[in-house]
Design a protein around this motif. Structure first.
Motif, mmCIF file in Angstrom:
data_model
loop_
_atom_site.group_PDB
_atom_site.id
_atom_site.type_symbol
_atom_site.label_atom_id
_atom_site.label_comp_id
_atom_site.label_asym_id
_atom_site.label_seq_id
_atom_site.Cartn_x
_atom_site.Cartn_y
_atom_site.Cartn_z
ATOM 1 N N ARG A 118 0.260 -1.300 0.058
ATOM 2 C CA ARG A 118 0.035 0.153 -0.119
ATOM 3 C C ARG A 118 0.940 1.334 -0.206
ATOM 4 N N ILE A 121 1.963 1.870 -3.820
ATOM 5 C CA ILE A 121 0.689 2.682 -4.123
ATOM 6 C C ILE A 121 1.132 4.083 -3.821
ATOM 7 N N ASP A 125 1.693 6.941 -6.694
ATOM 8 C CA ASP A 125 0.696 7.425 -7.426
ATOM 9 C C ASP A 125 1.332 9.042 -7.296
ATOM 10 N N SER A 147 -3.776 5.051 -11.762
ATOM 11 C CA SER A 147 -3.588 4.921 -10.917
ATOM 12 C C SER A 147 -2.462 3.287 -10.946
ATOM 13 N N SER A 148 -1.657 3.334 -9.733
ATOM 14 C CA SER A 148 -0.606 2.391 -9.411
ATOM 15 C C SER A 148 -0.937 1.210 -9.291
ATOM 16 N N TYR A 238 6.561 -2.100 -7.756
ATOM 17 C CA TYR A 238 6.178 -1.017 -8.946
ATOM 18 C C TYR A 238 6.237 -1.969 -10.143
ATOM 19 N N SER A 268 -7.123 3.185 -6.144
ATOM 20 C CA SER A 268 -5.344 2.536 -5.808
ATOM 21 C C SER A 268 -5.814 2.007 -3.956
ATOM 22 N N GLY A 272 -4.549 -1.816 -3.132
ATOM 23 C CA GLY A 272 -4.517 -2.434 -2.234
ATOM 24 C C GLY A 272 -4.836 -3.076 -1.217
#
Length: 349
Positions: A118, A121, A125, A147-148, A238, A268, A272
């Motif tokens: 998380r 992310i 982001d 969004s990642s 990532y 996102s 997560g």
């Protein structure tokens, strides 16, 4: 993009203006199925959240044309699919784009940074929107990052347990792409592969295990042939992003762009949560099916981390000053959030 004026009501009162709702057609797709960790939130959060936000005003609605599960393109073509407008919005695996989008692969060259997916992310982001080097990289490839996408932490799934670094000597492990660097100076031999090939590789003796993550191992059933999991904590990575074709996105009405930006934030968070829940469930289900879980001792983990050569150096040579900026920003963001990387890959910058 197609806009269609649909008259949804005539004048209700004398002198009132008729209300017209515009429909925007959006082609959305991926190389992977909807249940995949990188796609699930696209279908189950991004699309409905865009719909919900737009419904609050009623000025626009989206007609989603879905092409999930590789119906239009495969995993090797995710960048081109979005960049060339084969889809308007899609999952882009920058992990497969080392030549075209190397800056996005910084986590794969800096293992043992954090297991908190998380956090990854949140960081990407932010950096993908606010760090020019990353934002411009997406733009130069004709895309807008929304969004990642990430992985849960990598560990070792094998036919044998790893209690010490000596247990890796002369072993063959699937370690695709950049992750092969994580085995340098360990005595193990990396063998290229993918989630779709690990089972057969291990079953036939081509390899004796793999570096991978729980949410990927469960659905591919690799634990059946690699029943020994050693928790190493190589880290979460990532993987890429949900992205829009830049020309398409720039041409959207402002309220639709805003709705997509807001929906991307919710996506996102949902991504997560989904990865976290799936990884936890995966470990439980795999244990019930016979998986044995071991923990690599901290002293052996430290020996692994400190024994690695400077694997970030070739990436820095490839990416130059932009790479230095991204690396420093990434590690600063990690530390700001309380992470304690086991190796300071940004030393000397």
């Amino acid at each position: 993009m197609k806009l269609t004026a649909i008259t949804t009501a005539t004048a209700l009162l004398l002198g009132s203006a008729a209300f017209a709702q515009q429909t925007v057609t959006v082609n959305i797709g991926s190389s992977h199925p909807e249940a995949n960790i990188w796609v699930y939130a696209m279908k189950n959060t991004f699309q409905p959240e865009v719909n919900r936000i737009l419904s609050e005003t009623g000025d626009y609605q989206v007609n989603w044309a879905e092409s999930y599960a590789g119906t239009l393109y495969k995993f090797t073509d995710t960048r081109e699919a979005v960049m060339d407008g084969i889809v308007d919005i899609g999952m882009v695996g920058t992990v497969w784009e080392g030549a075209n989008m190397p800056l996005q692969n910084v986590t794969y060259f800096t293992p043992f940074a954090t297991e908190d997916h998380r956090m990854i992310i949140e960081i990407f982001d932010d950096l993908s929107e606010n760090l020019p080097e990353l934002k411009d990289s997406w733009a130069q490839n004709g895309m807008v990052h929304l969004s990642s996408l990430i992985t849960d932490s990598y560990d070792i799934y094998a036919t044998f347990p790893v209690n010490s670094m000596a247990d890796l000597q002369n072993r063959k492990l699937n370690a695709p792409g950049t992750s092969a660097n994580w085995l340098r100076e360990t005595g193990a031999t990396p063998v290229d592969g993918a989630l779709t090939t690990y089972y057969t590789n291990i079953q036939t003796g081509v390899t004796e295990g793999t570096l991978s993550f729980a949410s990927g191992i469960l659905p591919t059933r690799v634990y059946e042939v690699a029943p020994e999991l050693t928790r190493v904590g190589i880290g979460s990575m990532y993987f890429g992003g949900i992205a829009a074709n830049k020309d398409f996105f720039d041409g959207l009405p402002a309220p639709v762009r805003d709705a997509m930006r807001q929906a991307a934030k919710a996506t996102s968070i949902a991504h997560g949560d989904y990865v976290g829940d799936l990884a936890e469930r995966a470990l439980g289900e795999m244990q019930e099916a016979g998986l044995t879980i071991h923990q690599l001792p901290d002293s052996e983990k430290a020996a692994w981390v400190n024994g690695l050569p400077n694997i970030i150096e070739p990436w820095l040579e490839q990416t130059g000053e932009a790479g230095k900026t991204v690396l420093k920003a990434y590690f600063a963001a990690l530390r700001e959030r309380g992470a304690e990387p086991l190796r300071n890959w940004d030393d000397g910058l």
